[in-house]
Design a protein around this motif. Structure first.
Motif, PDB file in Angstrom:
ATOM      1  N   CYS A  26      44.336  43.673  24.261  1.00 32.86           N
ATOM      2  CA  CYS A  26      45.492  44.029  24.624  1.00 32.86           C
ATOM      3  C   CYS A  26      46.667  43.094  23.832  1.00 32.86           C
ATOM      4  CB  CYS A  26      45.705  44.115  25.938  1.00 32.86           C
ATOM      5  SG  CYS A  26      44.618  45.535  26.688  1.00 32.86           S
ATOM      6  N   ARG A  27      47.719  43.568  23.868  1.00 33.36           N
ATOM      7  CA  ARG A  27      48.787  42.802  23.412  1.00 33.36           C
ATOM      8  C   ARG A  27      50.058  43.158  23.804  1.00 33.36           C
ATOM      9  NH1 ARG A  27      47.765  42.915  17.325  1.00 33.36           N
ATOM     10  NH2 ARG A  27      46.348  41.369  17.778  1.00 33.36           N
ATOM     11  N   VAL A  28      50.893  41.982  24.044  1.00 34.69           N
ATOM     12  CA  VAL A  28      52.289  42.291  24.990  1.00 34.69           C
ATOM     13  C   VAL A  28      53.347  42.425  23.825  1.00 34.69           C
ATOM     14  CG1 VAL A  28      53.897  41.511  26.734  1.00 34.69           C
ATOM     15  CG2 VAL A  28      51.553  41.081  27.000  1.00 34.69           C
ATOM     16  N   ASN A  29      54.140  43.460  24.114  1.00 35.99           N
ATOM     17  CA  ASN A  29      55.394  43.497  23.157  1.00 35.99           C
ATOM     18  C   ASN A  29      56.288  42.640  24.047  1.00 35.99           C
ATOM     19  OD1 ASN A  29      57.898  44.186  21.923  1.00 35.99           O
ATOM     20  ND2 ASN A  29      57.197  46.451  21.552  1.00 35.99           N
ATOM     21  N   GLU A  30      56.727  41.621  23.114  1.00 38.00           N
ATOM     22  CA  GLU A  30      57.692  40.715  23.952  1.00 38.00           C
ATOM     23  C   GLU A  30      59.219  41.387  23.950  1.00 38.00           C
ATOM     24  OE1 GLU A  30      58.659  36.699  22.498  1.00 38.00           O
ATOM     25  OE2 GLU A  30      56.423  36.452  22.188  1.00 38.00           O
ATOM     26  N   ALA A  31      59.693  42.202  23.016  1.00 35.09           N
ATOM     27  CA  ALA A  31      60.714  42.783  23.322  1.00 35.09           C
ATOM     28  C   ALA A  31      60.748  43.832  24.488  1.00 35.09           C
ATOM     29  CB  ALA A  31      61.281  43.769  22.225  1.00 35.09           C
ATOM     30  N   LEU A  32      59.646  44.262  24.941  1.00 36.92           N
ATOM     31  CA  LEU A  32      59.840  45.053  26.294  1.00 36.92           C
ATOM     32  C   LEU A  32      59.376  44.450  27.281  1.00 36.92           C
ATOM     33  CD1 LEU A  32      57.971  48.376  24.717  1.00 36.92           C
ATOM     34  CD2 LEU A  32      60.285  48.070  25.157  1.00 36.92           C
ATOM     35  N   CYS A  33      58.704  43.448  27.330  1.00 41.43           N
ATOM     36  CA  CYS A  33      58.120  42.744  28.440  1.00 41.43           C
ATOM     37  C   CYS A  33      59.509  42.163  29.222  1.00 41.43           C
ATOM     38  CB  CYS A  33      57.157  41.587  27.901  1.00 41.43           C
ATOM     39  SG  CYS A  33      56.754  40.369  29.387  1.00 41.43           S
ATOM     40  N   LYS A  34      59.171  42.384  30.601  1.00 45.10           N
ATOM     41  CA  LYS A  34      60.254  41.879  31.522  1.00 45.10           C
ATOM     42  C   LYS A  34      59.938  40.611  32.304  1.00 45.10           C
ATOM     43  CE  LYS A  34      63.867  43.077  32.934  1.00 45.10           C
ATOM     44  NZ  LYS A  34      65.136  42.294  32.867  1.00 45.10           N
ATOM     45  N   GLY A  35      58.577  40.174  31.995  1.00 44.95           N
ATOM     46  CA  GLY A  35      58.270  38.950  32.643  1.00 44.95           C
ATOM     47  C   GLY A  35      58.207  39.424  34.241  1.00 44.95           C
ATOM     48  N   CYS A  36      57.486  40.173  34.682  1.00 43.54           N
ATOM     49  CA  CYS A  36      57.553  40.661  36.151  1.00 43.54           C
ATOM     50  C   CYS A  36      56.165  39.934  36.612  1.00 43.54           C
ATOM     51  CB  CYS A  36      57.499  42.038  36.394  1.00 43.54           C
ATOM     52  SG  CYS A  36      55.905  43.231  35.773  1.00 43.54           S
ATOM     53  N   GLY A  37      55.207  40.042  35.691  1.00 42.04           N
ATOM     54  CA  GLY A  37      53.839  38.990  36.157  1.00 42.04           C
ATOM     55  C   GLY A  37      52.661  40.159  36.565  1.00 42.04           C
ATOM     56  N   ALA A  38      52.944  41.378  36.639  1.00 37.08           N
ATOM     57  CA  ALA A  38      52.080  42.298  37.391  1.00 37.08           C
ATOM     58  C   ALA A  38      50.852  42.348  36.407  1.00 37.08           C
ATOM     59  CB  ALA A  38      52.663  43.831  37.238  1.00 37.08           C
ATOM     60  N   CYS A  39      50.802  42.172  35.102  1.00 36.28           N
ATOM     61  CA  CYS A  39      49.442  42.031  34.286  1.00 36.28           C
ATOM     62  C   CYS A  39      48.873  40.844  34.562  1.00 36.28           C
ATOM     63  CB  CYS A  39      50.149  42.389  32.955  1.00 36.28           C
ATOM     64  SG  CYS A  39      51.059  40.862  32.129  1.00 36.28           S
ATOM     65  N   VAL A  40      49.803  39.764  34.915  1.00 34.23           N
ATOM     66  CA  VAL A  40      49.069  38.566  35.011  1.00 34.23           C
ATOM     67  C   VAL A  40      47.941  38.556  36.398  1.00 34.23           C
ATOM     68  CG1 VAL A  40      49.346  35.960  35.519  1.00 34.23           C
ATOM     69  CG2 VAL A  40      50.831  37.290  34.157  1.00 34.23           C
ATOM     70  N   GLY A  41      48.495  39.092  37.143  1.00 32.08           N
ATOM     71  CA  GLY A  41      47.850  39.372  38.599  1.00 32.08           C
ATOM     72  C   GLY A  41      46.577  40.332  38.210  1.00 32.08           C
ATOM     73  N   GLY A  42      46.738  41.330  37.402  1.00 33.32           N
ATOM     74  CA  GLY A  42      46.159  42.555  37.231  1.00 33.32           C
ATOM     75  C   GLY A  42      44.798  42.153  36.404  1.00 33.32           C
ATOM     76  N   CYS A  43      45.071  40.993  35.547  1.00 33.21           N
ATOM     77  CA  CYS A  43      43.781  40.880  34.435  1.00 33.21           C
ATOM     78  C   CYS A  43      42.575  40.277  35.252  1.00 33.21           C
ATOM     79  CB  CYS A  43      44.358  39.995  33.473  1.00 33.21           C
ATOM     80  SG  CYS A  43      43.324  39.523  32.254  1.00 33.21           S
ATOM     81  N   PRO A  44      41.616  40.889  35.067  1.00 30.37           N
ATOM     82  CA  PRO A  44      40.331  40.417  35.846  1.00 30.37           C
ATOM     83  C   PRO A  44      39.749  39.219  35.083  1.00 30.37           C
ATOM     84  CG  PRO A  44      39.901  42.473  34.708  1.00 30.37           C
ATOM     85  CD  PRO A  44      41.359  42.393  34.313  1.00 30.37           C
ATOM     86  N   SER A  45      40.143  39.076  33.638  1.00 35.25           N
ATOM     87  CA  SER A  45      39.582  37.861  33.148  1.00 35.25           C
ATOM     88  C   SER A  45      40.478  36.771  32.790  1.00 35.25           C
ATOM     89  CB  SER A  45      38.804  38.469  31.892  1.00 35.25           C
ATOM     90  OG  SER A  45      39.476  39.171  31.495  1.00 35.25           O
ATOM     91  N   HIS A  46      41.571  36.755  33.684  1.00 37.11           N
ATOM     92  CA  HIS A  46      42.492  35.717  33.569  1.00 37.11           C
ATOM     93  C   HIS A  46      42.882  35.389  32.072  1.00 37.11           C
ATOM     94  CE1 HIS A  46      41.876  35.236  38.002  1.00 37.11           C
ATOM     95  NE2 HIS A  46      40.760  35.052  37.581  1.00 37.11           N
ATOM     96  N   ALA A  47      43.130  36.598  31.317  1.00 36.38           N
ATOM     97  CA  ALA A  47      43.485  36.117  29.883  1.00 36.38           C
ATOM     98  C   ALA A  47      44.925  36.258  29.618  1.00 36.38           C
ATOM     99  CB  ALA A  47      42.767  37.324  29.354  1.00 36.38           C
ATOM    100  N   ILE A  48      45.843  36.527  30.695  1.00 33.63           N
ATOM    101  CA  ILE A  48      47.081  36.632  30.422  1.00 33.63           C
ATOM    102  C   ILE A  48      47.851  35.618  31.218  1.00 33.63           C
ATOM    103  CG2 ILE A  48      49.097  38.141  30.610  1.00 33.63           C
ATOM    104  CD1 ILE A  48      47.398  40.699  30.633  1.00 33.63           C
ATOM    105  N   ASN A  49      48.836  34.892  30.584  1.00 30.70           N
ATOM    106  CA  ASN A  49      49.700  33.979  31.072  1.00 30.70           C
ATOM    107  C   ASN A  49      51.052  34.370  30.873  1.00 30.70           C
ATOM    108  OD1 ASN A  49      49.256  31.556  32.513  1.00 30.70           O
ATOM    109  ND2 ASN A  49      47.870  30.725  30.926  1.00 30.70           N
ATOM    110  N   LEU A  50      52.081  34.110  31.894  1.00 32.87           N
ATOM    111  CA  LEU A  50      53.330  34.234  31.798  1.00 32.87           C
ATOM    112  C   LEU A  50      53.962  33.025  31.413  1.00 32.87           C
ATOM    113  CD1 LEU A  50      55.244  36.744  32.414  1.00 32.87           C
ATOM    114  CD2 LEU A  50      55.428  35.739  34.848  1.00 32.87           C
ATOM    115  N   ASN A  51      54.719  32.996  30.284  1.00 37.10           N
ATOM    116  CA  ASN A  51      55.627  32.089  29.917  1.00 37.10           C
ATOM    117  C   ASN A  51      56.594  31.647  30.985  1.00 37.10           C
ATOM    118  OD1 ASN A  51      54.584  31.613  27.638  1.00 37.10           O
ATOM    119  ND2 ASN A  51      55.990  33.077  26.514  1.00 37.10           N
ATOM    120  N   HIS A  52      56.586  30.206  31.167  1.00 31.28           N
ATOM    121  CA  HIS A  52      57.445  29.512  32.424  1.00 31.28           C
ATOM    122  C   HIS A  52      57.022  29.621  33.649  1.00 31.28           C
ATOM    123  CE1 HIS A  52      61.209  27.309  32.674  1.00 31.28           C
ATOM    124  NE2 HIS A  52      61.560  27.887  33.650  1.00 31.28           N
TER     125      HIS A  52
END
Lengths: 184, 1113
Positions: free
Chosen positions: B1072-1098
């Motif tokens: 999976c890949r995040v489109n930075e232009a659309l991402c609002k940084g809400c973090g829903a995906c970070v919590g949802g990722c079962p393999s802890h593969a997503i980090n939220l900048n800042h």
């Protein structure tokens, strides 16, 4: 004029007095009060006088002694002030601080009532009424005589007092209360 | 590069320093790892404070900054800018909140100081791991959505639209205008509300840059500042706004009246309505709340509310037309229907259900009396011929629907006359044959051909003659047998044969004593007919209890009145004979046991309770079944011996052959047969048009959810006049029918559950052809950059304040009701009248009703003092010589010209009384108070309790948040303050923004305010929006999510949880890949990722863990 702050602090510190400072003097308590026109000062004004620190005028007035404890003022108050509770507090303070009250015999009635309970653990109606009318106005007793006789003939008015069991325990309770009262 | 951190502790005047020892905290910070400098200062956000930070960055080479001060929502942007101006990436900044989270929430200095240290230690640890990030900008959509068409929404929309940017104005009511349109004049200038508002409304309606969406609501909001997507539900209005000319002809013919909400229910409106004459858009709306229970319950779906409504208006001819839209049997069903509609009638919950059946009969009687015009033949537009076999209610109903669809229909009937059981099964005194004749001839006049004496036993014959589809409705005419000894003896007759013989005029001779076996309608009919034929002693023998008798209750009652004896819980065991002729029956008594398959309790014989009844005739009425011999071959049957058909389509096992009525259901009600005929007509039409028989059939009607029974006066139903007992000798009809007066009275009891009755009278009246009763709700998705909420307020309902007597005492009104009363366009045209029509001599207005009261609303509603005074002035203008009293607590006349207005009122002679009234009562204490409303209060400026008798009381009700404010707040993601109103971002410095960027509030939805303040806010919100549009782009957070492709398993859960559709799947790499232009940084995906593969900048795990450690050390 008495001390401006201490009187309201004193009342605010009693149960039911907590919200006295929220009063906006809207007068709904006096409007709703069935005894307002008997009172020296209507409930709203009593609260204003407490806030003005008029301790002597308030505690020697007859107002709170006319309170019927119907709680209409407390129910209607838009600010959570409890004028009924405050009236009871004022009665207590007036009695405790030895104020002479004009225009009402209610304190005499209360005193006799409490004395009767202290002695017997329950009210002895004949005794209370006798003492009350002897101290206030013996002629006024004639007005209630028919009711009294009727009660008597229905065996609802025993002539002699009858105490409760365990009056020694009651005496201990009263003693304990006096100690607590003296401390506070 | 080694982190070099600067820590800056702000005193915020005494806000922080009053509780936190800032110098000690700074000294503590100085000792933390990597901290190069730590300082405290009185106002860090001031110019010198900012300069200090900048200077340190440059001179001490700081590359990380921590400021310990207020909330980041307040000053994070400030310090980020400071860093940036000093050449540092703004994301190297971190804020510690030692005000809201620390100094403001405790008075304990030691604890506050300790907590401040912990918060700073946490921030220092965190900032150590900060990374430089680049902020991004996205374009702002120049369109704006304004929600709510009151004065705030109107002003905001006009201001933005005037700059030639598109505005969508959504209003849920049929017209814009809001509360301001209801007001008479406005304080303090006394200019007419309508005069200043309606030109603005018109402007909105015609503005080229405003798209007005009335009778619409926002259903869904997604997206973010500059780029919102909004789904709008456009409620079905049933009137085409573009075609409607506002001529109000529809309103004149509409038979349904209900309380007019816009006029505060002071008057009535029609189901088709326009809230007020100056409405924008100037179009009508039809109020539909769902389908009435009568119509939903009727198996045939007859629109009872429709014809009842028309009868109530005396439109009897139009009423019967409504019925004929569904079926032709007004007179038949008006007499013999089992009226399930009445069982479900909502009026029954108040007192008694509407006498729907009797009203139906009334329409038929009326037409018969007045003479019916011949029905015009239907133009046959279809070629496929349809054969209907059987002319009972099912066959006729099917033919009726098909001919009206344009199909040529022929009915084949075995008997010499039409009507089936209607003629042969139901006795004359209940259903005269002339009624059956008339209603079937109506169907013939439409063009249906009926061939009597024509049995059909071979389907191929029919098909061979060019009929493309067949409907079998031959009924269930064979009598069932009981299976008891001697039931074929002489003198035993079957009920249907008996009724048929009597009905066709044959001589039937009966003995003196007749027993009828059974408890259905046929049994009761047979008993009553036997009585009429001269039998002296007629008994009904039924094996269950009276409550379980399937016959219509009134029929049983009438039978009893006619001295038919009921033998309940009795079953025949054998027929007793002498010389092969009946001379009695042996019976056994029964009791009720466990419920059986039908849900009724099964009767069980009581042992040794047999007894004999002496009778001359026995009429068997225990049920009928299908006579297979009479039906064509090739058909399949059920176990019950009825025809087997598809339960939805009614098609038999032979294609193109459908069946319904008793032949399928077994013996049932007329209305159920009609329903089956209608259902078959739908199938046949679909079959002939080669449309799927099942898919897309009309769905069952949805019953209206809630029916208002407010202020419904108890009124019994009209009683049906009947023939005197002594006159019921022959077959004259027993029920006599309503007269016109009774029918109208009865029809007026209808609650009009669905509001619009769909009588369709409006369609005829509308010359512009604007009405379409088939409209559906529509959804429109729009894209906007900004949203302004102007959803307004609701007036406080004083009903719970018992002491003020609202809705309990006459002539106690709310201020909003009084606005309508005093308005020249209101229900009394500005005449201030009491309930009895006279004019008041004295009126009292009470302030602060529902306001400044902890039991209702603690806040001051800000407008009541002023509008009460305005109303007082208007009262003086309208009613000369009237005494007006204003009961106030504090007069709040704080606006421009307001105090002057108060002074003017004082000099006009208004009686101002300071005191909140304790009670309003109609209990007089002296003759002067008789017939008045007495206000009991303390005149607080005198200190006396008084009673004041007046004629009318106006309650100055406060303003409260809309009842659905919570749902709206959630929809738009704005917060609410404790009083329920929407919360602004900052009460002083950001009064129209909300915590959600791009969403603004204006007017009374943010808090009670008067019109000038509302308009000022609306224009402020417009300015905010225009600033955004003008800049054209908006900065969005740099804190976006990043997928670590080495760890990602490609499960795509992140794609499901992302509310901004910012995650996509790389098919090649299976990650999976995040489109930075659309991402609002809400973090829903970070919590949802079962393999802890997503980090939220800042907000990386590293940063958050460090922050927690710092807090705990």
């Amino acid at each position: 004029m008495a001390d401006m702050t201490s009187f309201i602090d004193e009342v605010a510190a009693t149960p039911g007095g907590e919200h006295i400072r929220s009063c906006i003097q809207c007068g709904i308590c006096s409007g709703a009060c069935p005894a307002a026109n008997e009172m020296e000062y209507p409930p709203r004004k009593i609260i204003a006088m407490i806030r003005a620190g008029m301790r002597d005028e308030v505690l020697s007035s007859s107002s709170m002694w006319h309170c019927l404890s119907c709680y209409m003022c407390t129910v209607r108050c838009p600010r959570g002030v409890k004028p009924t509770d405050i009236a009871h507090t004022l009665e207590y303070l007036a009695y405790q601080q030895g104020f002479k009250v004009k225009g009402t015999t209610t304190p005499v009635m209360y005193q006799n009532f409490v004395n009767s309970i202290k002695g017997n653990g329950r009210v002895h109606e004949v005794g209370i009424m006798l003492r009350y009318y002897l101290t206030t106005n013996p002629l006024a007793a004639l007005k209630v005589l028919p009711v009294g006789l009727s009660l008597f003939f229905h065996k609802r008015l025993p002539l002699l007092p009858k105490g409760v069991k365990g009056r020694e325990d009651l005496a201990k309770i009263i003693q304990k209360f006096k100690e607590i009262e003296a401390r506070s | 590069m080694e982190p070099r951190i600067g820590v800056y502790v702000c005193h915020c005047g005494s806000n922080i320093a009053g509780t936190v020892d800032c110098a000690e905290v700074a000294q503590f910070a100085q000792g933390l790892d990597s901290v190069v400098v730590a300082r405290d200062y009185k106002f860090m956000c001031s110019d010198p404070g900012q300069e200090m930070i900048k200077q340190d960055i440059k001179e001490l080479g700081l590359n990380r900054v921590v400021v310990a001060s207020c909330s980041p929502t307040m000053h994070e942007p400030t310090y980020r800018r400071v860093c940036q101006e000093a050449g540092l990436n703004p994301y190297f900044f971190e804020m510690a909140n030692i005000r809201e989270h620390c100094s403001w929430v405790t008075e304990d200095k030691q604890m506050a100081t300790d907590k401040a240290k912990a918060l700073i230690a946490a921030a220092v640890r965190r900032v150590y791991y900060h990374q430089p990030l680049e902020t991004r900008e996205v374009p702002v959509n120049p369109n704006t959505l304004v929600v709510g068409g009151g004065i705030a929404g109107i002003q905001a929309a006009l201001k933005i639209a005037d700059s030639e940017h598109k505005v969508y104005l959504v209003e849920r009511e049929p017209s814009i205008g809001g509360h301001m349109a209801q007001l008479d004049k406005t304080f303090p200038t006394l200019d007419c509300s309508a005069c200043i508002l309606t030109p603005k409304m018109t402007l909105v309606g015609s503005h080229p840059y405003i798209e007005l969406l009335t009778y619409s609501e926002v259903a869904e909001v997604s997206g973010y500042v500059g780029n919102f997507k909004v789904n709008i539900r456009k409620k079905a209005r049933y009137v085409d706004v573009d075609k409607c000319t506002g001529c109000s002809e529809c309103e004149k013919v509409c038979p349904v009246s209900l309380p007019h909400e816009w006029e505060l229910k002071l008057t009535q409106r029609k189901a088709v309505y326009r809230p007020f004459a100056q409405a924008v858009p100037n179009a009508f709306t039809i109020d539909k709340r769902g389908y009435p229970p009568c119509r939903v319950t009727c198996p045939a779906g007859v629109n009872a509310q429709g014809y009842v409504a028309l009868i109530s208006e005396g439109k009897f001819k139009e009423a019967i037309e409504v019925l004929r839209r569904t079926m032709p049997f007004a007179g038949v069903c008006g007499r013999v229907c089992t009226h399930l509609c009445e069982t479900e009638c909502e009026r029954g919950k108040v007192d008694e259900p509407i006498a729907i059946r009797s009203l139906k009969r009334f329409m038929a009687d009326y037409e018969l009396r007045e003479g019916r015009e011949k029905a015009p033949p239907v133009e046959l537009t279809k070629e496929d011929k349809v054969a209907v076999i059987g002319s009972g209610p099912a066959g006729i109903a099917c033919a009726y629907d098909l001919i009206r669809l344009g199909y040529p229909v022929t009915i084949f009937e075995t008997a010499p006359q039409t009507g089936g059981l209607l003629r042969y099964g139901i006795p004359e005194y209940r259903l005269p044959n002339k009624i059956v004749d008339d209603e079937i001839s109506y169907v013939e006049e439409l063009g249906v051909e009926i061939k009597t004496n024509t049995p059909v036993t071979n389907l191929k014959d029919v098909m061979g003659r060019g009929y493309k589809a067949v409907f079998l409705a031959t009924g269930a005419l064979a009598s069932q047998k009981m299976g008891i000894p001697n039931e074929d003896a002489k003198g035993v007759i079957h009920a249907l044969d008996f009724l048929q013989q009597v009905s066709s005029g044959m001589q039937v001779s009966l003995g003196q004593r007749v027993a009828v076996i059974g408890g259905g309608n046929a049994a009761v009919d047979a008993a009553r007919v036997a009585k009429r034929l001269g039998a002296k002693e007629v008994s009904i023998v039924y094996r269950r209890s009276r409550a379980e008798m399937p016959a219509i209750e009134i029929e049983i009652e009438e039978a009893e009145q006619e001295e038919v004896k009921l033998h309940i819980l009795v079953a025949p065991v054998r027929v007793l004979t002498e010389n092969d002729r009946v001379n009695g029956i042996e019976c056994i008594r029964m009791e009720l046991g466990e419920p059986d398959a039908s849900g009724r309790r099964r009767p069980v014989p009581i042992e040794s309770s047999e007894f004999n009844m002496e009778v001359d005739n026995v009429i068997m009425a225990i049920g009928q079944t299908v006579d297979k011999a009479m039906l064509p071959k090739d058909l399949e049957y059920t176990n019950q011996g009825t025809l087997s058909v598809d339960s939805v389509t009614l098609q038999t096992n032979v294609e193109g052959v459908f069946a319904g009525g008793d032949v399928v259901s077994g013996p049932a009600d007329v209305i159920k047969a009609v329903a089956a005929g209608k259902e078959a007509a739908i199938s046949i039409d679909r079959y002939l048009r080669r449309v799927d028989l099942k898919e897309g059939r009309p769905a069952p009607l949805e019953r209206v959810k809630e029916v208002s029974k407010e202020e419904v006066e108890i009124k019994s139903r009209q009683s049906m006049p009947v023939l005197e007992l002594g006159e019921r000798q022959d077959f004259v009809e027993v029920e006599l029918g309503f007269d016109e007066k009774a029918a109208i009275e009865e029809a007026k009891r209808c609650l009009n559950c669905g509001v619009c009755s769909e009588c369709l009278a409006c369609i005829k009246a509308c010359e512009a052809e604007a009405i379409n009763h088939d409209m559906k709700d529509e959804y429109e998705e729009i894209e906007v950059g900004n949203i302004i909420l102007t959803t307004g307020f609701e007036a406080f309902d004083p009903t719970p304040m018992y002491q003020y007597g609202y809705k309990r005492l006459d002539n106690v009104l709310t201020s909003l009701e009084f606005e309508r009363l005093v308005n020249s366009a209101g229900p009394t045209e500005g005449d201030i009248v009491l309930k009895d029509g006279t004019h008041p001599h004295s009126i009292a207005l009470i302030h602060c009703v529902g306001s400044r009261d902890e039991k209702y609303h603690e806040y001051c509603s800000r407008v009541c003092c002023m509008y009460s005074m305005k109303l007082s002035h208007l009262i003086l203008e309208h009613v000369p010589g009237v005494q007006v009293y204003e009961f106030y607590i504090d007069i709040r006349s704080f606006g421009k010209g307001y105090e002057e207005f108060y002074n003017r009122l004082l000099n006009e002679g208004i009686n101002f009384i300071r005191g909140r009234p304790a009670e309003i009562t109609d209990v007089a204490e002296n003759p002067e108070e008789e017939g008045k409303l007495i206000i009991q209060f303390e005149d607080t400026l005198i200190g006396l309790q008084r009673r004041l008798p007046v004629d009318m009381v106006v309650l100055g009700v406060g303003l409260e948040a809309q009842p659905d404010a919570e749902a709206v707040a959630r929809l738009f993601n704005v917060s609410r303050s404790a009083d329920g109103f929407f919360m602004e971002k900052h009460p002083k410095l950001d009064p129209v923004a909300t915590m959600t960027d791009g969403i603004f509030v204006a007017g009374c939805c943010q808090g009670p305010k008067d019109i000038p303040d509302t308009v000022a806010q609306a224009l402020a919100a417009a300015a905010e929006v225009l600033a955004m549009i003008s800049r054209g782009r908006v900065e969005v957070e740099a804190s976006t999510a990043v997928v670590d492709e080495r760890i990602c398993s490609g499960c795509q859960i992140c794609m499901l949880v992302c509310p901004y559709s910012a995650v996509s799947f790389d098919e090649e790499k299976k990650v999976c890949r995040v489109n930075e232009a659309l991402c609002k940084g809400c973090g829903a995906c970070v919590g949802g990722c079962p393999s802890h593969a997503i980090n939220l900048n800042h907000f990386t795990n590293e940063q958050i863990m460090a922050q927690m450690e710092g807090m705990l050390v």
